[in-house]
Design an enzyme around this catalytic site. Structure first.
Site, PDB file in Angstrom:
ATOM      1  N   ARG A 173      -9.999 -16.442  -1.957  1.00  0.00           N
ATOM      2  CA  ARG A 173      -9.293 -17.380  -1.069  1.00  0.00           C
ATOM      3  C   ARG A 173      -9.434 -16.961   0.398  1.00  0.00           C
ATOM      4  NH1 ARG A 173      -4.567 -17.958  -5.041  1.00  0.00           N
ATOM      5  NH2 ARG A 173      -3.158 -16.817  -3.690  1.00  0.00           N
ATOM      6  N   ARG A 177     -15.299 -12.805   8.155  1.00  0.00           N
ATOM      7  CA  ARG A 177     -16.064 -13.459   9.224  1.00  0.00           C
ATOM      8  C   ARG A 177     -16.727 -12.433  10.129  1.00  0.00           C
ATOM      9  NH1 ARG A 177     -11.381 -16.983  10.216  1.00  0.00           N
ATOM     10  NH2 ARG A 177     -11.534 -18.732   8.767  1.00  0.00           N
ATOM     11  N   ARG A 249       5.672 -14.589 -10.489  1.00  0.00           N
ATOM     12  CA  ARG A 249       6.241 -13.686  -9.501  1.00  0.00           C
ATOM     13  C   ARG A 249       7.278 -14.487  -8.719  1.00  0.00           C
ATOM     14  NH1 ARG A 249       5.657  -8.558 -10.185  1.00  0.00           N
ATOM     15  NH2 ARG A 249       5.497  -8.049  -7.967  1.00  0.00           N
ATOM     16  N   ARG A 279       5.354  -8.834   3.746  1.00  0.00           N
ATOM     17  CA  ARG A 279       5.155  -9.392   5.086  1.00  0.00           C
ATOM     18  C   ARG A 279       6.484  -9.726   5.740  1.00  0.00           C
ATOM     19  NH1 ARG A 279       2.362 -15.265   3.476  1.00  0.00           N
ATOM     20  NH2 ARG A 279       3.955 -15.891   2.008  1.00  0.00           N
ATOM     21  N   GLU A 300       9.766 -10.212   3.231  1.00  0.00           N
ATOM     22  CA  GLU A 300       9.442 -10.843   1.955  1.00  0.00           C
ATOM     23  C   GLU A 300       9.069  -9.789   0.916  1.00  0.00           C
ATOM     24  OE1 GLU A 300       7.010 -14.337   2.592  1.00  0.00           O
ATOM     25  OE2 GLU A 300       6.045 -14.045   0.660  1.00  0.00           O
ATOM     26  N   TYR A 348      -1.206 -22.448  -8.987  1.00  0.00           N
ATOM     27  CA  TYR A 348      -0.895 -22.344  -7.567  1.00  0.00           C
ATOM     28  C   TYR A 348      -1.563 -23.528  -6.871  1.00  0.00           C
ATOM     29  CZ  TYR A 348      -0.372 -21.105  -2.793  1.00  0.00           C
ATOM     30  OH  TYR A 348      -0.025 -21.171  -1.470  1.00  0.00           O
ATOM     31  N   ASP A 350      -1.870 -25.657  -3.170  1.00  0.00           N
ATOM     32  CA  ASP A 350      -1.498 -25.879  -1.775  1.00  0.00           C
ATOM     33  C   ASP A 350      -0.926 -27.289  -1.639  1.00  0.00           C
ATOM     34  OD1 ASP A 350      -1.921 -23.519  -0.334  1.00  0.00           O
ATOM     35  OD2 ASP A 350      -4.087 -23.812  -0.367  1.00  0.00           O
TER      36      ASP A 350
END
Ligand code: FAD
Ligand code: UDP
Length: 383
Positions: A173, A177, A249, A279, A300, A348, A350
């Site tokens: 995912r 770069r 989770r 995070r 989190e 999952y 989006d």
């Protein structure tokens, strides 16, 4: 003929399907066990700070899907927002996803793009031909140093297991770069709803043929009253967990406030295993146009989901997929119900994919009303 349809769940799945059916003249009842609409995308303005809070964790809209992008813009103004994530590892702050800045900073170099590509290739484990696990994917494409700094500890905290037990698809995912582009996503359209996701869902649900009932949990016993049910709750929950629980989770959000700018960005990841949270999100940076002085932050933490927790991330290891296959068999014996969304299909998803699937599902159902065919229990492939 106008039919009576029930949407279980007032998240994006229930709202988008409900709207399409309502516009086609059907009567739609949308119920949610929670006291608010918008499901996990729910946003709420905090009374103390006036900050727009992403109550169930940070949500950034990104898509390449033209129809979905124009759909969401029909209901809410989207303002430009680029997710520029930072990560703290071993006492330093780096840019994510891994890009030329990360590589140069981490290795103390001044490489140009081609040099960085060759340099990373020299760090890669080329003996791994076809990476199957998260760990193999990392070792093959970024090498051990970057893997251990940014991915190993974070992933163990996030998933509660070794990256060698997780599929390579989770890491795929994230791009690597060889330029200074630090946009976390690579989609054509990205943005934030000006007044939050809940305001958008409220407008989607605002139709004469739609009735919304909150604080209402429904189950299998309530089916008889409706011509069709679109169920976006957990698939194992529909069957009262009779074959066992599908693994998820869950997340704990530890809120703290700060008078000023705490971290200078919306999302700061923590790669080290000895920092217990994954995070910290600083919500006011998701709405930079609002210029709030005070700040609301979430630390989190991720852990195994128990019966009383909110399921967030489906685990989808071999054991879960075997159990899912059993629930699919049960589901396929049901009548007048379609399982939709992230919980109904145990994937999952989006937000843009959720909306795409919801639009397609509504279209299938409306077409079936014309042709007299049977509506599928799943409108997509779930396993
Ligand atoms: P949900 O939002 O889960 O809605 C289902 C609803 O059904 C819930 O409100 C629940 O209360 C209700 N319900 C369940 N069972 C019953 C019952 N028996 N009776 C009544 N009501 C019931 N996507 C992005 O595109 N960008 C992001 O940045 C992003 N960040 C995310 C961060 C986190 C931490 C997580 C977990 C997800 C993120 N997502 C993101 C994904 C996004 O949350 C989902 O795409 C979206 O929420 C799916 O909507 P849904 O309607 O299918 O499910
Ligand atoms: N990941 C990581 N370190 C990071 C960010 C992500 O190890 O700083 C891993 C983690 O396992 C995560 C996966 O990469 O589940 C995919 O990242 P993404 O940001 O898509 O995670 P999500 O949005 O699902 O939380």
């Amino acid at each position: 003929m106008a039919l009576r349809c029930l949407m279980v769940g007032a998240g994006l799945s229930g709202a988008v399907i409900g709207r399409a059916l309502a516009e086609a003249g059907h009567n739609v009842i949308v119920v949610d066990a929670r006291d608010h609409i918008a499901g996990n995308c729910h946003t709420e303005r905090d009374a103390a700070t006036d900050v727009m809070v992403h109550v169930y964790g940070p949500h950034i809209f990104h898509t390449d899907d033209e129809e979905v992008w124009s759909y969401v813009n029909r209901f809410e103004t989207f303002l430009p927002f680029k997710n520029r994530v930072k990560t703290t590892s071993q006492g330093a702050v780096y840019s994510l996803p891994i890009n030329l800045h990360t590589i140069n900073q981490f290795f103390g170099k001044t490489l140009r793009p081609d040099e960085a590509r060759a340099f990373l290739e020299s760090k890669a484990d080329l003996s791994i031909d076809d990476p199957q696990t998260f760990e193999e994917q990392a070792l093959r494409f970024v090498g051990r140093d970057l893997y251990e700094a940014f991915f190993k500890g974070y992933t163990m905290k996030q998933w509660g297991c070794s990256p060698s037990e997780l599929p390579a698809s989770i890491l795929k995912r994230l791009p690597v770069r060889f330029n200074y582009d630090d946009n976390y996503f690579f989609h054509k359209y990205q943005g934030m709803p000006e007044n939050g996701y809940t305001a958008m869902v409220e407008k989607i649900l605002d139709h004469d043929n739609i009735a919304v009932r909150l604080n209402t949990r429904v189950g299998r016993a309530d089916m008889a009253d409706y011509d069709h049910i679109f169920y976006s709750g957990p698939i194992d929950g529909w069957f009262d967990y009779e074959l066992g629980h599908l693994g998820y989770r869950t997340l704990d959000f530890e809120r703290f406030d700060y008078d000023g700018d705490y971290q200078g960005c919306a999302v700061m990841n923590y790669g080290d295993i000895d920092v217990p949270y994954t995070r910290i999100t600083e919500h006011k940076h998701f709405s930079p146009w609002e210029n709030r002085k005070k700040s609301v932050l979430y630390r989190e933490y991720s852990r195994a989901c128990t019966e009383s927790d909110i399921p967030y991330y489906p685990i989808r290891q071999v054991a879960e997929k075997t159990l899912l296959a059993e629930y699919i068999k049960l589901a396929e014996q049901e009548k007048n119900i379609t399982f939709v969304g992230r919980l109904g299909t145990y994937r999952y998803l989006d937000m843009d994919v959720t909306i795409r699937e919801a639009l397609d599902c509504a279209r299938t159902w409306l077409a079936v009303q014309e042709t007299g065919q049977k509506m599928p229990v799943f409108n997509i492939s779930v396993l």
